[in-house]
Design an enzyme around this catalytic site. Structure first.
Site, short mmCIF file in Angstrom:
data_model
loop_
_atom_site.label_atom_id
_atom_site.label_comp_id
_atom_site.label_asym_id
_atom_site.label_seq_id
_atom_site.Cartn_x
_atom_site.Cartn_y
_atom_site.Cartn_z
N LYS A 195 2.78 9.12 8.37
CA LYS A 195 1.71 8.84 9.55
C LYS A 195 2.27 9.58 11.03
CE LYS A 195 -1.14 5.28 7.97
NZ LYS A 195 -0.48 4.90 6.68
N PHE A 213 0.91 -1.17 -0.04
CA PHE A 213 -0.05 -0.09 0.15
C PHE A 213 0.91 1.26 -0.12
CE2 PHE A 213 -2.31 3.58 1.71
CZ PHE A 213 -3.60 3.38 0.99
N ASP A 233 9.24 2.50 1.88
CA ASP A 233 8.11 3.14 2.18
C ASP A 233 7.87 2.79 3.65
OD1 ASP A 233 5.59 4.17 3.35
OD2 ASP A 233 4.64 3.48 1.37
C1 LIG Z 1 -0.92 4.94 5.19
C2 LIG Z 1 0.35 4.71 4.19
C3 LIG Z 1 0.24 5.50 3.11
C4 LIG Z 1 -0.33 6.64 2.78
O1 LIG Z 1 -0.20 7.58 3.42
P1 LIG Z 1 -1.31 9.00 3.55
O2 LIG Z 1 -0.91 9.95 4.40
O3 LIG Z 1 -2.77 8.37 3.71
O4 LIG Z 1 -1.28 9.46 2.22
C5 LIG Z 1 1.50 5.02 2.26
N1 LIG Z 1 2.21 4.07 2.47
C6 LIG Z 1 1.94 3.30 3.61
C7 LIG Z 1 2.82 2.12 3.97
C8 LIG Z 1 1.08 3.56 4.45
O5 LIG Z 1 0.96 2.99 5.65
#
Ligand SMILES: *Cc1c(COP(=O)(O)O)cnc(C)c1O
Length: 396
Positions: free
Chosen positions: A250, A136, A221
């Site tokens: 986050k 994700f 990420d």
């Molecule tokens: C939550 C998340 C995102 C997206 O972040 P947003 O602030 O919602 O755009 C991207 N990568 C990972 C691994 C995430 O958990």
């Protein structure tokens, strides 16, 4: 409650399936709803409020900065932004930081940087990025295209081109997918939304070696797993491997919206004035709070406690598993913990909420526990008692 639900339905896009509660206040690991009912928050706004709700020190910094300077734009210098960047580079592999407002935007910047770097070096044809199934990376058009989940793509085709998906934890699959058009590999060191999936021993190291062999950039990420969540400031530190680019968001602002893309000097040089920008990126308000949060989280004694409390939580959950056949597996590191069930978890989440425990369910059958990192053993005991009750009722 009912009037809020109706007004929400009338006035807000129906993009979220919300649980029936209106929260009005938070303190530490606790939340309160409109009726005064108290909850234990083991979701922390989805791994965002790592220092808990309304941390007094962060509130103090926030109020002071709100009263001093909130925003001026990146046409000028501001001290909090520069100080946060200096702290992030001092505490990581990286030399440079670009500030965004969210995880998706940080990943969007990383994708642009990988393409630009590669084109500057190797010419126009090399822009493909390998990412993982069940990953994700966000909801903007490029980051949803990078996300290895069909349900995120559905309805938004044509997707942004140049992404190839392979199985997480398979080095062979990555090597097979590499072509002369590939420029980077993008991976979560631990998959979050995909079900709390851990890398096999040595996987990320082998990935790094593969990237070096084929001259590819390695992008981590760490939007969900960074900022102390797994017991080290960044999750990849436990794997003995550093990326070329890393994204954060986050928990970076403990609830204020901020994201960041970090990179080595060599890669960062591909971005020049005009390559990338965002109006709100790194305002004094959010960066002053994020700097204080970073100072608190990166303290060695604070990080050490995460492992201790996380270990206690894992043992308690394993004990639950020994008594409830509905639990298939418990997997975790630090305070990033997933409990895989034999059945869908949505109902259990609702029943936990009813009893005053906030959690959520991902990937249909995995309960996710990402409490504030300040959680104490006593609060874990309380959460375990509620889970035990809910699981017992479910099997009746
Ligand atoms: C939550 C998340 C995102 C997206 O972040 P947003 O602030 O919602 O755009 C991207 N990568 C990972 C691994 C995430 O958990």
């Amino acid at each position: 409650m009912e009037d809020v639900r109706l007004s929400c339905q009338e006035n807000i896009f129906g993009t979220y399936a919300r649980l029936p509660v209106v929260f009005v206040r938070g303190q530490g690991v606790r939340l309160w709803d409109e009726s005064g009912k108290e909850y234990l928050d083991f979701l922390a706004g989805i791994a965002v409020c790592n220092l808990g709700h309304c941390h007094p020190e962060l509130t103090r910094v926030m109020c002071h900065q709100a009263d001093t300077l909130v925003h001026v734009s990146n046409l000028f210098y501001t001290r909090p932004q520069v100080e946060l960047a200096a702290a992030l580079t001092r505490l990581s592999f990286a030399d440079k930081v670009f500030f965004s407002n969210s995880g998706a935007e940080a990943n969007e910047a990383a994708i642009k940087l990988a393409r630009k770097y590669s084109k500057d070096r190797n010419g126009a044809g090399r822009f493909h990025i390998i990412t993982m199934k069940e990953s994700f990376h966000g909801r903007t058009l490029a980051t949803l295209s990078a996300t290895g989940q069909e349900k995120v793509h559905k309805g938004f085709e044509p997707l942004v081109g140049g992404f190839t998906f392979v199985d997480f934890n398979s080095i062979e699959a990555v090597e097979k997918a590499i072509t002369d058009r590939t420029c980077a590999v993008l991976v979560e060191p631990i998959q979050g939304e995909g079900g709390i999936n851990f890398p096999a021993a040595g996987y990320l190291q082998e990935l790094k070696e593969l990237c070096q062999k084929y001259d590819l950039l390695l992008i981590f990420d760490e939007v969900q797993v960074g900022m102390g969540r797994t017991g080290t400031l960044f999750a990849h530190e436990q794997e003995g491997v550093t990326p070329d680019i890393m994204t954060l968001a986050k928990a970076l602002g403990n609830g204020l919206p901020i994201g960041a893309m970090l990179a080595t000097n060599q890669v960062a040089e591909a971005f020049v004035p005009g390559s990338h920008a965002t109006t709100f990126g790194g305002t004094p308000l959010v960066t002053s709070v994020a700097l204080r949060a970073l100072e608190l989280i990166s303290a060695p004694s604070f990080l050490a406690k995460i492992n201790k409390v996380g270990g206690y939580f894992m043992r308690s959950l394993e004990e639950l598993r020994s008594r409830h056949r509905m639990i298939r597996e418990v997997r975790g590191r630090g305070l990033m913990i997933g409990m895989e069930l034999e059945v869908p978890g949505a109902k259990l989440v609702e029943n936990c909420l009813e009893k005053g425990l906030v959690i959520n369910c991902i990937h249909d059958t995995v309960l996710r526990f990402v409490p504030p990192l300040i959680v104490e053993e006593q609060e874990i005991d309380q959460a375990i008692r509620i889970l035990d009750e809910v699981l017992t009722e479910e099997t009746k």
